[in-house]
Design an enzyme around this catalytic site. Structure first.
Site, mmCIF file in Angstrom:
data_model
loop_
_atom_site.group_PDB
_atom_site.id
_atom_site.type_symbol
_atom_site.label_atom_id
_atom_site.label_comp_id
_atom_site.label_asym_id
_atom_site.label_seq_id
_atom_site.Cartn_x
_atom_site.Cartn_y
_atom_site.Cartn_z
ATOM 1 N N HIS A 124 29.799 39.706 32.744
ATOM 2 C CA HIS A 124 30.470 40.996 32.547
ATOM 3 C C HIS A 124 31.355 40.866 31.299
ATOM 4 O O HIS A 124 31.842 39.776 31.003
ATOM 5 C CB HIS A 124 31.327 41.257 33.787
ATOM 6 C CG HIS A 124 31.991 42.592 33.856
ATOM 7 N ND1 HIS A 124 33.154 42.891 33.184
ATOM 8 C CD2 HIS A 124 31.660 43.711 34.542
ATOM 9 C CE1 HIS A 124 33.510 44.128 33.464
ATOM 10 N NE2 HIS A 124 32.621 44.656 34.284
ATOM 11 N N ASP A 201 34.047 33.859 38.054
ATOM 12 C CA ASP A 201 34.354 35.278 38.221
ATOM 13 C C ASP A 201 33.782 35.702 39.570
ATOM 14 O O ASP A 201 32.575 35.862 39.721
ATOM 15 C CB ASP A 201 33.719 36.056 37.057
ATOM 16 C CG ASP A 201 33.815 37.569 37.240
ATOM 17 O OD1 ASP A 201 34.241 38.028 38.313
ATOM 18 O OD2 ASP A 201 33.445 38.288 36.292
ATOM 19 N N GLN A 204 32.172 40.088 42.228
ATOM 20 C CA GLN A 204 31.078 40.640 43.026
ATOM 21 C C GLN A 204 30.750 39.753 44.229
ATOM 22 O O GLN A 204 29.896 40.110 45.036
ATOM 23 C CB GLN A 204 29.817 40.820 42.166
ATOM 24 C CG GLN A 204 29.989 41.801 41.027
ATOM 25 C CD GLN A 204 30.128 43.246 41.496
ATOM 26 O OE1 GLN A 204 29.827 43.584 42.641
ATOM 27 N NE2 GLN A 204 30.601 44.106 40.618
ATOM 28 N N LYS A 227 36.930 46.106 44.666
ATOM 29 C CA LYS A 227 35.514 45.970 45.038
ATOM 30 C C LYS A 227 35.373 45.418 46.460
ATOM 31 O O LYS A 227 34.280 45.408 47.015
ATOM 32 C CB LYS A 227 34.790 45.056 44.050
ATOM 33 C CG LYS A 227 34.723 45.653 42.654
ATOM 34 C CD LYS A 227 33.924 44.811 41.724
ATOM 35 C CE LYS A 227 34.269 45.059 40.283
ATOM 36 N NZ LYS A 227 33.592 46.222 39.704
ATOM 37 N N CYS A 365 28.869 47.219 31.729
ATOM 38 C CA CYS A 365 29.759 46.252 31.067
ATOM 39 C C CYS A 365 29.065 44.910 30.874
ATOM 40 O O CYS A 365 29.695 43.849 31.040
ATOM 41 C CB CYS A 365 31.068 46.059 31.833
ATOM 42 S SG CYS A 365 32.016 47.558 31.985
HETATM 43 N N1 PMP Z 1 33.433 40.763 36.530
HETATM 44 C C1 PMP Z 1 32.448 41.363 37.194
HETATM 45 C C2 PMP Z 1 31.216 40.589 37.528
HETATM 46 C C3 PMP Z 1 32.581 42.707 37.566
HETATM 47 O O1 PMP Z 1 31.591 43.311 38.218
HETATM 48 C C4 PMP Z 1 33.762 43.405 37.240
HETATM 49 C C5 PMP Z 1 33.955 44.861 37.587
HETATM 50 N N2 PMP Z 1 32.852 45.680 37.275
HETATM 51 C C6 PMP Z 1 34.768 42.721 36.561
HETATM 52 C C7 PMP Z 1 34.576 41.402 36.221
HETATM 53 C C8 PMP Z 1 36.058 43.380 36.162
HETATM 54 O O2 PMP Z 1 36.821 43.701 37.274
HETATM 55 P P1 PMP Z 1 38.115 44.606 37.091
HETATM 56 O O3 PMP Z 1 37.677 45.784 36.256
HETATM 57 O O4 PMP Z 1 38.473 45.018 38.469
HETATM 58 O O5 PMP Z 1 39.134 43.790 36.426
#
Ligand code: PMP
Length: 407
Positions: A124, A201, A204, A227, A365
Site C-alpha cells: 500500500h 503492515d 488488513q 478496518k 493506493c
Molecule cells: N496498509 C494497508 C495494507 C491498507 O489497506 C491501508 C488502508 N487502506 C493502510 C495501510 C493505511 O491505513 P490508514 O489509512 O488507516 O492509515
C-alpha cells in the site's frame, strides 16, 4: 459454518440496516473501512456523555475514569497481538502514522547512502511513500521483492534481496488488493538470519487473522482501528522495547515528557514517549469495544465464515464471461479484485451502487501493484463476517446487469 447465525450479528451493525437507492445496502467495501457495531458506537458516545475529560493529567473522577477506559484499550491491544508488554503498544492515528513514526524516528537517523529498504510489489502507498521520503533525505534506496502472477511473494528472490545493504524489510501481512496472506514467520526467519529487522503492515490482517507478534518474529507491527470495526483515526504501532528505547520521540509536546526546561527535556517512559498531545480518547475507547466484539465472536469464527463467503463469491464471479480475478493465492483473505473484460471498473462500481452494492474501484493506493498487472484500476469486493451468500447473489445479479448495460 452452518451454526453461524449471521442475522444475529448483522443486527449489531446499524449501517447494515439502511437502504441505498431504495435497495438494501450490500456493503462489500470492508477492506476500505469496516462498519461499526453498536458496542463501538456506544463506547464513543458514552465517553462523551459521561466520562469526557483529558487522559493522564487530571486527578478528578472524570479524568481517572477517562484514563482507565483509554488505558484499558492498550491492555486489550497487547493481548490482541500477544505483545510481551503493554509499554510496547503505542497509540497512533492508524497504520499510516505508525509507519511514518518508524520511518522518521527509527530509519531516518540510521540510514546512509548505499543502504536499502526492502519492500514488496504488493505494498500500500502507506508502506511505500514514508520510505521514499526518508530515502530522499538520506541517500538510501528502495528495493522491491517481486511477486508471481497469482499474487504471491517469490521467497527465493526475496531471500536473495536480503543483502547486507538492507536495513529494514517492510511488508504487508495481508494484501489489501489481492488478499494474499504473506508467510510472515518464514520471512522474518530469513531476515533474522541476516540481522535485518522487519516491519509488518497489519492493516488488513487485524480484522481477519489471529495476530501473534512473538510467533511472527517481527520487530514492528502496525494496525489501523477503522478496518477492525473501530473508529477512524485510531491505530497502533507495536515494536520491541529495546528498539523503542533506542528511538527518539516522533513528535514533541505534552504527555511525552518527564521534565521540561528551555534547555532540555527529559522524555517520558514508554509508551508515553511517543504519544504527544491529547489523543483521540473517544476513538481509542471505541477501539477497545471493537476488540471486545472481535474476541466475543472469535477470530477463528470470523476466518471460517469469511472463507466460506470467499469460496462462494469466487465461484459465482467465475461464471461471468470475461471475468478476471487478481490474486489467487491459496489461503487468501476475502478480498476479491476483479475486472470484466471491456468494462471500466468505475463504471461498474457506479452501476452497482444504484443496486445498493458498495464496492471500491480504483488503484486501492497500490499503484505499483496495478502497474505489475498492467491495469489502471480494478473493482474490489472485500467481505466481512457479516456479509451473506444472499448478498453475494445480489452482487452477481447486479454485475450481470451492469455488464449488459456497459458492453
Ligand atoms: N496498509 C494497508 C495494507 C491498507 O489497506 C491501508 C488502508 N487502506 C493502510 C495501510 C493505511 O491505513 P490508514 O489509512 O488507516 O492509515
Amino acid at each position: 459454518v452452518a451454526e453461524f447465525d449471521v442475522q444475529r450479528y448483522r443486527a449489531d451493525f446499524p449501517a447494515l440496516q439502511r437502504q441505498v437507492h431504495g435497495k438494501p445496502l450490500v456493503y462489500f467495501d470492508n477492506a476500505n473501512t469496516a462498519q461499526k457495531p453498536l458496542g463501538v458506537i456506544e463506547a464513543v458516545d458514552g465517553y462523551y456523555r459521561r466520562h469526557n475529560a483529558n487522559v493522564s493529567r487530571a486527578v478528578h473522577t472524570l479524568g481517572s475514569e477517562a484514563t482507565a477506559l483509554y488505558e484499558a484499550t492498550r491492555d486489550k491491544l497487547r493481548a490482541f497481538i500477544n505483545a510481551p508488554s503493554r509499554d510496547e503498544v503505542i497509540f497512533t492515528r492508524g497504520t499510516t502514522e505508525s509507519i511514518n513514526l518508524v520511518a522518521y524516528s527509527w530509519a531516518l537517523p540510521r540510514l546512509q547512502p548505499g543502504d536499502e529498504i526492502l519492500l514488496t510489489q504488493m505494498e500500500h502507498h502507506a508502506n511505500i511513500v514514508p520510505w521514499q521520503l526518508v530515502c530522499e533525505r538520506t541517500g538510501a534506496k528502495i528495493k522491491v521483492a517481486p511477486i508471481s502472477a497469482s499474487g504471491e511473494l517469490l521467497l527465493d528472490q526475496l531471500d536473495a534481496l536480503l543483502t547486507p545493504h538492507v536495513k529494514l524489510l517492510a511488508l504487508t501481512h495481508v494484501s489489501n488488493v489481492l488478499g494474499t496472506v504473506n508467510p510472515i514467520a518464514r520471512i522474518t526467519a530469513m531476515a533474522r538470519a541476516r540481522g535485518i529487522p522487519v516491519l509488518v503492515d497489519g492493516s488488513q490482517a487485524a480484522p481477519h487473522l489471529r495476530i501473534d507478534v512473538q510467533a511472527l518474529g517481527c520487530d514492528f507491527y502496525a494496525i489501523t482501528g477503522h478496518k477492525m470495526f473501530g473508529p477512524t483515526g485510531t491505530g497502533m504501532l507495536w515494536a520491541k522495547r529495546a528498539i523503542l528505547d533506542s528511538m527518539p520521540p516522533f513528535m514533541g509536546g505534552g504527555e511525552m515528557i518527564k521534565q521540561v526546561t528551555f534547555d532540555k527535556t527529559i522524555f517520558n517512559e514508554l509508551p508515553y514517549k511517543f504519544e504527544a498531545g491529547t489523543p483521540n480518547i473517544a476513538g481509542v475507547i471505541g477501539l477497545g469495544a471493537a476488540i471486545d466484539y472481535i474476541n466475543a465472536l472469535g477470530i477463528e469464527t470470523i476466518r471460517a465464515v469469511e472463507n466460506d463467503l470467499l469460496g462462494y463469491a469466487t465461484e459465482q464471479l467465475n461464471t461471468i464471461p470475461g471475468m478476471r480475478i487478481f490474486g489467487t493465492a491459496p489461503g487468501k483473505a476475502a478480498v476479491i479484485s476483479f475486472l470484466i473484460e471491456g468494462v471500466h471498473a468505475h463504471d461498474l462500481a457506479t452501476i452497482l451502487d444504484t443496486d445498493g452494492v458498495a464496492v471500491r474501484s480504483g488503484h486501492h493506493c497500490a499503484h505499483p501493484l496495478m502497474q505489475f498487472f498492467g491495469v489502471a484500476a480494478t473493482a474490489r469486493a472485500s467481505l466481512a463476517f457479516y456479509n451473506t451468500r444472499d448478498e453475494i447473489d445480489i452482487f452477481i445479479t447486479a454485475l450481470l446487469r451492469a455488464r449488459n448495460m456497459l458492453l
